[in-house]
Design a protein around this motif. Structure first.
Motif, PDB file in Angstrom:
ATOM      1  N   UNK A  27      31.559 -40.930  12.040  1.00  0.00           N
ATOM      2  CA  UNK A  27      31.437 -39.739  11.192  1.00  0.00           C
ATOM      3  C   UNK A  27      30.057 -39.119  11.325  1.00  0.00           C
ATOM      4  N   UNK A  28      29.022 -39.989  11.356  1.00  0.00           N
ATOM      5  CA  UNK A  28      27.650 -39.496  11.542  1.00  0.00           C
ATOM      6  C   UNK A  28      27.538 -38.744  12.864  1.00  0.00           C
ATOM      7  N   UNK A  29      28.115 -39.346  13.901  1.00  0.00           N
ATOM      8  CA  UNK A  29      28.020 -38.746  15.234  1.00  0.00           C
ATOM      9  C   UNK A  29      28.703 -37.378  15.257  1.00  0.00           C
ATOM     10  N   UNK A  30      29.894 -37.315  14.661  1.00  0.00           N
ATOM     11  CA  UNK A  30      30.629 -36.049  14.612  1.00  0.00           C
ATOM     12  C   UNK A  30      29.833 -34.975  13.871  1.00  0.00           C
ATOM     13  N   UNK A  31      29.297 -35.362  12.712  1.00  0.00           N
ATOM     14  CA  UNK A  31      28.528 -34.406  11.899  1.00  0.00           C
ATOM     15  C   UNK A  31      27.309 -33.900  12.651  1.00  0.00           C
ATOM     16  N   UNK A  32      26.617 -34.848  13.282  1.00  0.00           N
ATOM     17  CA  UNK A  32      25.414 -34.475  14.030  1.00  0.00           C
ATOM     18  C   UNK A  32      25.765 -33.542  15.183  1.00  0.00           C
ATOM     19  N   UNK A  33      26.826 -33.877  15.909  1.00  0.00           N
ATOM     20  CA  UNK A  33      27.224 -33.067  17.054  1.00  0.00           C
ATOM     21  C   UNK A  33      27.648 -31.671  16.629  1.00  0.00           C
ATOM     22  N   UNK A  34      28.403 -31.575  15.530  1.00  0.00           N
ATOM     23  CA  UNK A  34      28.839 -30.264  15.034  1.00  0.00           C
ATOM     24  C   UNK A  34      27.646 -29.413  14.628  1.00  0.00           C
ATOM     25  N   UNK A  35      26.643 -30.043  14.008  1.00  0.00           N
ATOM     26  CA  UNK A  35      25.444 -29.298  13.614  1.00  0.00           C
ATOM     27  C   UNK A  35      24.707 -28.761  14.826  1.00  0.00           C
ATOM     28  N   UNK A  36      24.654 -29.569  15.884  1.00  0.00           N
ATOM     29  CA  UNK A  36      23.967 -29.138  17.101  1.00  0.00           C
ATOM     30  C   UNK A  36      24.690 -27.971  17.750  1.00  0.00           C
ATOM     31  N   UNK A  37      26.014 -28.070  17.833  1.00  0.00           N
ATOM     32  CA  UNK A  37      26.811 -27.015  18.468  1.00  0.00           C
ATOM     33  C   UNK A  37      26.804 -25.735  17.631  1.00  0.00           C
ATOM     34  N   UNK A  38      26.882 -25.889  16.302  1.00  0.00           N
ATOM     35  CA  UNK A  38      26.933 -24.745  15.409  1.00  0.00           C
ATOM     36  C   UNK A  38      25.655 -23.908  15.460  1.00  0.00           C
ATOM     37  N   UNK A  39      24.513 -24.580  15.627  1.00  0.00           N
ATOM     38  CA  UNK A  39      23.218 -23.886  15.622  1.00  0.00           C
ATOM     39  C   UNK A  39      22.609 -23.969  17.022  1.00  0.00           C
ATOM     40  N   UNK A  40      23.181 -23.224  17.951  1.00  0.00           N
ATOM     41  CA  UNK A  40      22.792 -23.326  19.354  1.00  0.00           C
ATOM     42  C   UNK A  40      21.337 -22.925  19.587  1.00  0.00           C
ATOM     43  N   UNK A  41      20.897 -21.856  18.947  1.00  0.00           N
ATOM     44  CA  UNK A  41      19.517 -21.398  19.150  1.00  0.00           C
ATOM     45  C   UNK A  41      18.524 -22.455  18.668  1.00  0.00           C
ATOM     46  N   UNK A  42      18.792 -22.973  17.467  1.00  0.00           N
ATOM     47  CA  UNK A  42      17.932 -24.011  16.903  1.00  0.00           C
ATOM     48  C   UNK A  42      17.925 -25.245  17.804  1.00  0.00           C
ATOM     49  N   UNK A  43      19.097 -25.641  18.290  1.00  0.00           N
ATOM     50  CA  UNK A  43      19.206 -26.818  19.157  1.00  0.00           C
ATOM     51  C   UNK A  43      18.463 -26.593  20.468  1.00  0.00           C
ATOM     52  N   UNK A  44      18.600 -25.391  21.037  1.00  0.00           N
ATOM     53  CA  UNK A  44      17.926 -25.089  22.304  1.00  0.00           C
ATOM     54  C   UNK A  44      16.408 -25.174  22.142  1.00  0.00           C
ATOM     55  N   UNK A  45      15.875 -24.583  21.071  1.00  0.00           N
ATOM     56  CA  UNK A  45      14.428 -24.615  20.844  1.00  0.00           C
ATOM     57  C   UNK A  45      13.946 -26.050  20.662  1.00  0.00           C
ATOM     58  N   UNK A  46      14.683 -26.817  19.872  1.00  0.00           N
ATOM     59  CA  UNK A  46      14.333 -28.220  19.654  1.00  0.00           C
ATOM     60  C   UNK A  46      14.346 -28.998  20.960  1.00  0.00           C
ATOM     61  N   UNK A  47      15.426 -28.803  21.722  1.00  0.00           N
ATOM     62  CA  UNK A  47      15.573 -29.504  22.989  1.00  0.00           C
ATOM     63  C   UNK A  47      14.486 -29.094  23.982  1.00  0.00           C
ATOM     64  N   UNK A  48      14.179 -27.801  24.017  1.00  0.00           N
ATOM     65  CA  UNK A  48      13.162 -27.305  24.952  1.00  0.00           C
ATOM     66  C   UNK A  48      11.810 -27.939  24.662  1.00  0.00           C
ATOM     67  N   UNK A  49      11.425 -27.930  23.376  1.00  0.00           N
ATOM     68  CA  UNK A  49      10.142 -28.517  23.009  1.00  0.00           C
ATOM     69  C   UNK A  49      10.059 -29.995  23.328  1.00  0.00           C
ATOM     70  N   UNK A  50      11.086 -30.750  22.921  1.00  0.00           N
ATOM     71  CA  UNK A  50      11.076 -32.191  23.177  1.00  0.00           C
ATOM     72  C   UNK A  50      11.167 -32.503  24.669  1.00  0.00           C
ATOM     73  N   UNK A  51      12.002 -31.775  25.404  1.00  0.00           N
ATOM     74  CA  UNK A  51      12.179 -32.039  26.836  1.00  0.00           C
ATOM     75  C   UNK A  51      10.895 -31.803  27.610  1.00  0.00           C
ATOM     76  N   UNK A  52      10.264 -30.661  27.348  1.00  0.00           N
ATOM     77  CA  UNK A  52       9.017 -30.343  28.042  1.00  0.00           C
ATOM     78  C   UNK A  52       7.930 -31.345  27.658  1.00  0.00           C
ATOM     79  N   UNK A  53       7.839 -31.661  26.358  1.00  0.00           N
ATOM     80  CA  UNK A  53       6.851 -32.632  25.906  1.00  0.00           C
ATOM     81  C   UNK A  53       7.061 -34.000  26.527  1.00  0.00           C
ATOM     82  N   UNK A  54       8.307 -34.448  26.575  1.00  0.00           N
ATOM     83  CA  UNK A  54       8.612 -35.753  27.163  1.00  0.00           C
ATOM     84  C   UNK A  54       8.358 -35.760  28.665  1.00  0.00           C
ATOM     85  N   UNK A  55       8.775 -34.701  29.367  1.00  0.00           N
ATOM     86  CA  UNK A  55       8.555 -34.628  30.818  1.00  0.00           C
ATOM     87  C   UNK A  55       7.069 -34.649  31.147  1.00  0.00           C
TER      88      UNK A  55
END
Length: 790
Positions: free
Chosen positions: A4-32
């Protein structure tokens, strides 16, 4: 529950694509970025660390006390290793060696040049350079022995097996027998060499290395397994007292000390009484940068997640009403954070694969992706967990603390402490970014200072040709013929490259010298016309000339040498170098004879037209260098057919002195841009958060007549205040750090006020560009939509 946690988390990520992209971009670049730095740091720390007996291997170095100063050098007498092994039972193996000679070999109708040197017979017994052919016990035991790399063996004979026992000619004057072939050296080796000859064979050709007061080669030892390094270090301190004749108590003394072999690369700068600093400072700096960039990315995640708190407030309220306890909500939000981080890690690995070739090009390394190493994956998992927990901790605690009654009544208000904390995080991000911007500008200015500074000689259109083979005995013929060729202005010869004149001595005497002080002079032999060829400035006297036979005992000194000697009218004054009595015939204006990290030392030129080593210096006419090189190559093949024509440009050799600084400058540029990019994502998060919180206020202001421009100014001013606060905090930090870095150069640029003003203006413009879209969007929203729930 987990599903249930996984489903909720995934739906939140898909629902807010712009927010997810910005989050992912920052973390990905920082980690790389952090992973790239981690690989670079690991490579730096691994240099010379692969030897099996590394805990027992040590470099021996000299500590010198003279001229009221202490200095350290790795150069030692060429007979030190053999004597230490003979005298000290703690020493199991010892080698003297030189590894940076550039020599010519002939075999199989091929003439090739390779860099290498000579070492004692213990070399392959001490160090873990695997022999593909030959025996480590005997590979360097004979005067005729030569050990070559796989690369060199293949180049001449086709394979390592075929090379064994073959004869190869060295410098067209001596034949060696290949007694061993070693594997090509790994990239993380400090001393690079393609061949080694027997040390005693080297001493026959270089008898000066046998003298106890002549320091040239390097010395390394391997202690016995039962030896105590601390006690042995004390034992060797005054070892040279019984051998060196040049010491004088209170005037000039030398001591021995030792350093773990693998530390030389990172700890190669002498400080205090030991080799302490060096590249390790850059390793520490970039390790901190990696942590900070990753921290900036984590802060972004916090800000961007809490910016959506209003949207998720009702969800949290409903969950609490139906029985969800705070610990369950914390686990949910931490889980979401770990999911986003895991996805970001996958993206960062893809970025790593794409960026590593460019990174290797910038750092001039051959770093490989360690995907086959368990250690790498364990570290990656640890980084993922730590990043996910750090990034998700504050949002989890913050969101799970909402009061369900206030949330569902629509009266949720964030306390000032929470807002202040989040603003503090943004300020912290921009402090780091501004420090990096200022640092980048100052590094660039110092490199520009180095490249544009008047060195005291003209390095443009100046070529160095090594003195080798027939050029030693036929230099005068070469010079006469070269001067007839188009495009060549002047020709001279020097025992040292003008880029690095560091052959020092304290054996200098002059009238009025203080017997209680010992001054180190650097010296080199030069031929006629050197001052003209280098375009040095004569302050007094003249250059060496064929018209004055007595110039064979004459000297030309620089300004610094004149100051140390104290002569008022130096021309004609007596001067003795190594008991070679003569007179000063000229004084040249100071010029940089080493890197700008070093002060200009007192210099003595003495005359010697025929050099056994060194460089022929050729000044070409502007725009005719290519034509001159073609003519010189033809001439060299006529006079010196057994040696390939080699040359280097003065300006290129000069810039090679600052290779580390150039690499650091390029990396600083890249990391500064990445830090700004990630920080701007954080600022965008704060802008989103503010817009969410003040949506009704903006609607009311618009109804009361507020213009779009006034609302834009209202929303933007808050962010600009944060940036200005960050600038005020960052400026003194950056000034202190960069001032300390510049102190490593005897000659350096100044830190000027406009650098801080430029950095501040730049970061303000970037901040405005970042928040302008969100601020404009909030200012333009229809007040009916923002107030319809009232």
């Amino acid at each position: 529950m987990l599903k249930n946690y996984f489903k909720t988390a995934w739906r939140n990520l898909i629902k807010n694509k712009a927010h997810t992209f910005i989050n992912m971009a920052g973390l990905s670049v920082g980690l790389a970025c952090s992973l790239l730095i981690m690989l670079w740091v690991q490579n730096e720390l691994s240099v010379d660390g692969f030897h099996k007996n590394k805990s027992r291997l040590y470099n021996v170095y000299e500590r010198r006390y003279f001229d009221h100063k202490i200095s350290g050098q790795y150069n030692t007498p060429g007979v030190l290793a053999a004597e230490m092994k003979k005298v000290f039972p703690e020493v199991e193996y010892a080698v003297n060696g030189v590894y940076n000679e550039n020599n010519t070999f002939m075999a199989q109708n091929k003439i090739l040049k390779y860099r290498g040197g000579a070492a004692d017979a213990d070399f392959f017994k001490m160090f873990s350079y695997p022999l593909l052919q030959g025996d480590a016990q005997t590979a360097l035991s004979s005067l005729q022995n030569l050990v070559v790399s796989r690369k060199m063996a293949i180049a001449f004979f086709g394979s390592p097996e075929a090379a064994i026992g073959k004869t190869i000619r060295f410098e067209n004057k001596k034949d060696f027998t290949i007694s061993g072939v070693f594997e090509d050296l790994p990239d993380n080796t400090l001393e690079k060499f393609e061949y080694l000859i027997n040390w005693n064979a080297f001493l026959i050709e270089n008898p000066g290395a046998k003298q106890w007061d002549n320091n040239w080669p390097r010395t390394a030892i391997m202690l016995r397994a039962d030896a105590n390094p601390v006690q042995f270090e004390k034992k060797i301190t005054h070892f040279l007292d019984n051998y060196s004749t040049g010491q004088k108590k209170g005037v000039f003394t030398m001591e021995l000390d030792m350093q773990p072999f693998a530390q030389k690369y990172l700890h190669g700068n002498f400080a205090g009484t030991k080799f302490m600093d060096g590249r390790i400072e850059y390793v520490r700096l970039f390790s901190i940068i990696a942590v900070f960039i990753l921290l900036i990315a984590c802060i972004n995640f916090m800000n961007l997640t809490t910016a959506r708190s209003v949207k998720r407030a009702r969800e949290i309220g409903v969950r609490k009403v139906v029985g969800a306890v705070r610990s369950v909500l914390i686990k949910q939000f931490i889980g979401e954070s770990l999911m986003v981080t895991s996805l970001a890690v996958i993206v960062s690995l893809a970025l790593l694969v794409l960026l590593l070739p460019l990174f290797n090009q910038i750092t001039q390394k051959q770093i490989e992706l360690p995907f086959d190493q368990v250690d790498f994956w364990l570290k990656l998992v640890a980084i993922t967990l730590v990043t996910g927990l750090v990034a998700g901790s504050y949002p989890a605690l913050f969101l799970s603390s909402f009061n369900p009654v206030k949330v569902l009544k629509g009266t949720l208000k964030l306390d000032s402490g929470t807002t202040l904390f989040r603003k503090g995080l943004v300020v912290f991000q921009f402090v780091l970014s501004i420090v990096m911007i200022i640092g980048t500008i100052i590094v660039a200015r110092q490199m520009n200072f180095i490249q544009s500074r008047n060195l005291g000689y003209d390095r443009e259109n100046l070529i160095y040709v090594p003195v080798e083979g027939e050029l030693q005995s036929k230099y005068e013929v070469f010079k006469a013929e070269a001067l007839k060729m188009p495009g060549i202005q002047s020709v001279s010869v020097s025992g040292s490259s003008p880029t690095i004149i560091d052959n020092g001595t304290t054996d200098v005497e002059w009238t009025g010298k203080d017997p209680n002080n010992s001054i180190r002079f650097v010296q080199t032999a030069i031929g006629y016309d050197l001052i003209k060829t280098l375009k040095l400035s004569l302050l007094a006297g003249r250059d060496f000339s064929k018209d004055f036979p007595t110039d064979s005992a004459g000297y030309v000194i620089n300004e610094t040498a004149l100051k140390r000697m104290g002569y008022t009218n130096p021309i004609g004054q007596p001067l003795s170098l190594w008991d070679r009595k003569g007179k000063i015939i000229g004084v040249v204006k100071d010029f940089h004879l080493n890197s700008m990290r070093e002060p200009i030392l007192p210099l003595i030129f003495w005359h010697q037209e025929k050099q056994a080593y060194g460089s022929i210096l050729i000044r070409t006419e502007p725009g005719k260098t290519k034509e001159a090189l073609a003519s010189l190559e033809t001439l060299s093949k006529q006079i010196n057919p057994a040696f390939p024509f080699n040359y280097s440009f003065s300006d290129a050799e000069y810039l090679s002195l600052y290779q580390s600084e150039q690499i650091v400058g390029k990396l600083a540029n890249v990391f500064a841009l990445l830090a700004i990019f990630i920080s701007c994502l954080g600022l965008l998060g704060l802008a989103m958060f503010t817009a969410e919180q003040r949506i009704k206020e903006i609607g009311i202001r618009k109804i009361l007549g507020a213009s779009v421009s006034s609302l834009f100014k209202l929303l933007s001013s808050e962010f600009l205040v944060l940036v200005i606060v960050a600038l005020l905090i960052a400026s003194p930090i950056a000034w202190y750090a960069m001032n300390k870095w510049l102190q490593g150069f005897a000659f350096h640029t100044e830190i000027q006020w406009w650098i801080f003003a430029l950095s501040g203006s730049l970061i303000v413009l970037i901040a405005l560009a970042t928040v302008s879209f969100q601020a404009a969007r909030a200012a333009l929203i229809n007040p009916v939509k923002s107030l319809r729930s009232e």
